[in-house]
Design an enzyme around this catalytic site. Structure first.
Site, PDB file in Angstrom:
ATOM      1  N   GLY A   1     -25.109 -13.721 -12.239  1.00  0.00           N
ATOM      2  CA  GLY A   1     -25.934 -14.828 -11.774  1.00  0.00           C
ATOM      3  C   GLY A   1     -27.128 -14.340 -10.970  1.00  0.00           C
ATOM      4  N   CYS A   2     -28.042 -15.265 -10.694  1.00  0.00           N
ATOM      5  CA  CYS A   2     -29.288 -14.902 -10.012  1.00  0.00           C
ATOM      6  C   CYS A   2     -29.056 -14.566  -8.541  1.00  0.00           C
ATOM      7  CB  CYS A   2     -30.315 -16.016 -10.168  1.00  0.00           C
ATOM      8  SG  CYS A   2     -29.725 -17.667  -9.702  1.00  0.00           S
ATOM      9  N   TYR A   3     -28.396 -15.472  -7.826  1.00  0.00           N
ATOM     10  CA  TYR A   3     -28.098 -15.174  -6.419  1.00  0.00           C
ATOM     11  C   TYR A   3     -27.273 -13.897  -6.297  1.00  0.00           C
ATOM     12  CZ  TYR A   3     -29.553 -19.682  -4.323  1.00  0.00           C
ATOM     13  OH  TYR A   3     -30.265 -20.763  -3.853  1.00  0.00           O
TER      14      TYR A   3
END
Length: 346
Positions: free
Chosen positions: A149-151
């Site tokens: 994921g991005c985070y």
């Protein structure tokens, strides 16, 4: 040429996959999957692709798709990839899943944080967590990639060297993160309307965000211990970008030179991780539209803590760019192919 199929090609991450792969010298998209826009021209959905992409959107029939391509990207909501994938599909095509379906190794943890029953738990152990800078050699041999994921990508890469070297008390780690609105996807939501987001910043999913166990699991592997941390995301009024500021208690006195050497040990040869010069703080504007992650740190000798900072584009390194980086590794293509994207400014 690597034949590519995309399921979820009309979401933000899917659209970014199309943008990157259109310029890729060794890949060709032959399936633009989108359940919402079947039989509609892709360029009618994303007008920036006018006279660039002539294809029409197709459905999400992964079984049929697997017989036509070498790799399938699933840029879809949680649960869809796990409900579609099977041994026959994986025997024909490699799969890079941009959802969270195969990121967590514990089924119960996935089901608790995502509120879904996992449909393919027997593939979880096989799936490789696709953070290229950490799992490069395992990725090369895989057939199922769990694209991070991005985070999580930004949070993990920012703290990873210090976790790996045992410099910080892991259970003191606090991750304060901020994201542009594209991180919430393209679906219509009142909370993402212009008037709701503009001139505003807000924390959300406090103490409950579903990326928390992913960050804990991966940093736990690095540190060789169980990790429990605080992760607080915020929504900021910009299109793209992730900025994380992380705080942790140091285990011993260290100098700037000591810590810089640790970061250089892990990242000096990494194309897409840039460790900045002393006293230069990462900014989202300097990575926008690129696959780069900018990282730096500041030692607070007064409190005995270290402050780690990271910035990246949530749709590129945080999603589509990282997925293409994984594809390149899977097929023995130069890792940076298609990803030599100079950050956009202004």
């Amino acid at each position: 040429m690597v034949r590519v199929g995309i399921i979820g090609a009309t979401g933000y991450a899917g659209g970014e996959l199309v943008r990157i792969l259109t310029a890729h010298k060794e890949a060709e998209i032959i399936w633009y999957g989108s359940r919402s826009y079947i039989d509609q021209k892709y360029a009618d959905v994303y007008q920036n692709m006018f006279q660039i992409v002539d294809a029409v959107c197709m459905d999400d029939n992964m079984a049929e798709l697997a017989g036509q391509v070498d790799v399938i990207f699933t840029a879809t909501p949680q649960g869809l990839c796990a409900s579609l994938i099977n041994e026959e599909i994986l025997s024909k095509a490699k799969v890079v899943d941009l959802s969270a379906d195969f990121r967590l190794k514990d089924v119960a943890t996935y089901e608790k944080w995502y509120g879904l029953q996992h449909k393919s738990p027997h593939f979880i152990e096989e799936a490789v967590y696709g953070l290229c800078e950490i799992n490069r050699e395992d990725i090369k041999k895989a057939r199922l990639i769990a694209n991070p994921g991005c985070y999580t990508t930004c949070s993990i890469l920012t703290a990873y060297p210090l976790a790996k070297e045992g410099v910080i008390h892991m259970n003191s780690l606090i991750v304060d993160a901020k994201s542009g609105t594209s991180g919430a996807g393209r679906g219509a939501k009142v909370s993402n309307l212009f008037c709701e987001v503009n001139e505003n910043i807000k924390a959300y999913s406090v103490a409950t965000h579903r990326h928390t166990p992913e960050i804990e699991e991966q940093l736990g592997y690095a540190a060789g211990e169980t990790v429990m941390l605080n992760f607080t995301p915020h929504l900021v009024p910009m299109n793209r970008g992730i900025l994380v500021t992380e705080y942790a208690q140091l285990k011993k006195d260290v100098s700037y030179t000591d810590v810089k050497a640790i970061y250089e040990k892990y990242y000096s040869k990494e194309k897409f991780v840039r460790v900045l010069e002393e006293n230069t703080c990462p900014e989202t504007k300097w990575v926008e539209g690129s696959n780069y992650v900018d990282i730096n740190f500041k030692i607070d000798s007064r409190t005995g803590r270290i402050i780690m900072m990271g910035a990246m584009d949530n749709l590129v390194k945080g999603a589509a760019g990282q997925a293409v980086q994984n594809m390149n590794l899977l097929f023995g293509i130069p890792e940076a192919e298609g990803l030599e994207l100079v950050p956009m400014f202004p």
